[in-house]
Design a protein around this motif. Structure first.
Motif, PDB file in Angstrom:
ATOM      1  N   GLY A 190     -37.670 -34.375  23.540  1.00 45.78           N
ATOM      2  CA  GLY A 190     -38.511 -34.597  24.400  1.00 45.78           C
ATOM      3  C   GLY A 190     -39.382 -33.601  24.984  1.00 45.78           C
ATOM      4  O   GLY A 190     -40.278 -33.812  25.394  1.00 45.78           O
ATOM      5  N   GLU A 191     -38.450 -32.552  24.889  1.00 52.35           N
ATOM      6  CA  GLU A 191     -39.029 -31.234  25.797  1.00 52.35           C
ATOM      7  C   GLU A 191     -39.136 -30.213  24.617  1.00 52.35           C
ATOM      8  O   GLU A 191     -38.207 -30.255  23.912  1.00 52.35           O
ATOM      9  N   VAL A 192     -40.334 -29.475  24.851  1.00 58.27           N
ATOM     10  CA  VAL A 192     -40.494 -28.173  24.095  1.00 58.27           C
ATOM     11  C   VAL A 192     -40.812 -27.200  24.681  1.00 58.27           C
ATOM     12  O   VAL A 192     -41.609 -27.365  25.635  1.00 58.27           O
ATOM     13  N   THR A 193     -40.546 -25.840  24.578  1.00 60.68           N
ATOM     14  CA  THR A 193     -40.749 -24.601  25.205  1.00 60.68           C
ATOM     15  C   THR A 193     -42.065 -24.363  24.730  1.00 60.68           C
ATOM     16  O   THR A 193     -42.661 -24.389  23.612  1.00 60.68           O
ATOM     17  N   SER A 194     -42.995 -23.613  25.754  1.00 63.20           N
ATOM     18  CA  SER A 194     -44.466 -23.096  25.202  1.00 63.20           C
ATOM     19  C   SER A 194     -44.147 -21.898  24.573  1.00 63.20           C
ATOM     20  O   SER A 194     -44.831 -21.839  23.442  1.00 63.20           O
ATOM     21  N   GLN A 195     -42.998 -21.041  24.523  1.00 60.13           N
ATOM     22  CA  GLN A 195     -42.602 -20.227  23.624  1.00 60.13           C
ATOM     23  C   GLN A 195     -42.385 -20.788  22.180  1.00 60.13           C
ATOM     24  O   GLN A 195     -43.049 -20.191  21.125  1.00 60.13           O
ATOM     25  N   ARG A 196     -41.803 -21.958  21.963  1.00 59.97           N
ATOM     26  CA  ARG A 196     -41.588 -22.459  20.692  1.00 59.97           C
ATOM     27  C   ARG A 196     -42.831 -22.770  19.931  1.00 59.97           C
ATOM     28  O   ARG A 196     -43.372 -22.622  18.810  1.00 59.97           O
ATOM     29  N   ILE A 197     -43.822 -23.416  20.943  1.00 58.61           N
ATOM     30  CA  ILE A 197     -45.178 -23.628  20.232  1.00 58.61           C
ATOM     31  C   ILE A 197     -46.018 -22.302  19.894  1.00 58.61           C
ATOM     32  O   ILE A 197     -46.573 -22.305  19.035  1.00 58.61           O
TER      33      ILE A 197
END
Length: 158
Positions: free
Chosen positions: A106-113
Motif C-alpha cells: 500500500g506504500e511505496v517510496t518516492s525513491q522507488r517511483i
C-alpha cells in the motif's frame, strides 16, 4: 458528474471510447443545466497507493496519496520539446502505475517511483533521462551533469 462550468449536478454521456493507450475510457459529456460539453476520463485503480516521501536529515518522511497526474507532469517536464509522442509518455506512466499497484504494497517510496521513471525514460530519450535525473538526483554543479551524461548511451528516438 458535476459540470465544471455551472456546477450543475447532472450530465449526460454523449460518447465513450478507450484512450489511445487503452488504459482509460474517455467520455464526452453534456451538462443538463447549461448544455456545455466537457470530457472526463475513467481509469482502473487496483489499490490505493500512498507515497512515502523522503525527509531531510533527522526527519521522518511524510506520506501523501499517489497522484498519477503529478507523475505525468514530472515526466512531461523532463520530455518537454523532445521528439517523444505524448502517447508514449502516457503509456510509460500507466505502466509505472500498474507496476506499483501490483507490488502488493500500500506504500511505496518516492525513491522507488523515481527509479522506475529513470528506467523508463532511459529507453525513450537520453535528454529527457538526463533532465529527470538532474532533478531526481539533485545535481548542484555543472560537473554533476557532465559526470552523469558521460554514463548515458544514446537511445533511439520515439
Amino acid at each position: 458528474m458535476r459540470c465544471p462550468f455551472c456546477a450543475h449536478e447532472d450530465s449526460q454521456v454523449k460518447d465513450s471510447r478507450p484512450t489511445e493507450d487503452g488504459a482509460a475510457i474517455r467520455r464526452r459529456r453534456q451538462c443538463e443545466g447549461c448544455a456545455a460539453r466537457f470530457t472526463t476520463f475513467e481509469r482502473i485503480q487496483l489499490r490505493e497507493l500512498t507515497v512515502l516521501k523522503s525527509g531531510g536529515p533527522g526527519e521522518g518522511g511524510r506520506r501523501e496519496p499517489f497522484e498519477r497526474d503529478k507523475l505525468l507532469r514530472s515526466v512531461s517536464i523532463a520530455a518537454r520539446k523532445r521528439p517523444i509522442d505524448p502517447v508514449r509518455l502516457e503509456k510509460l506512466v500507466s505502466s509505472i502505475q500498474r507496476r506499483l499497484e501490483t507490488l502488493g504494497e500500500g506504500e511505496v517510496t518516492s525513491q522507488r517511483i523515481g527509479e522506475m521513471v529513470m528506467e523508463g525514460l532511459k529507453g525513450l530519450d537520453s535528454v529527457a533521462y538526463i533532465r529527470f535525473a538532474s532533478v531526481y538526483r539533485d545535481f548542484s554543479e555543472a560537473r554533476d551533469f557532465e559526470a552523469f551524461a558521460g554514463t548515458v548511451e544514446e537511445v533511439g528516438r520515439g
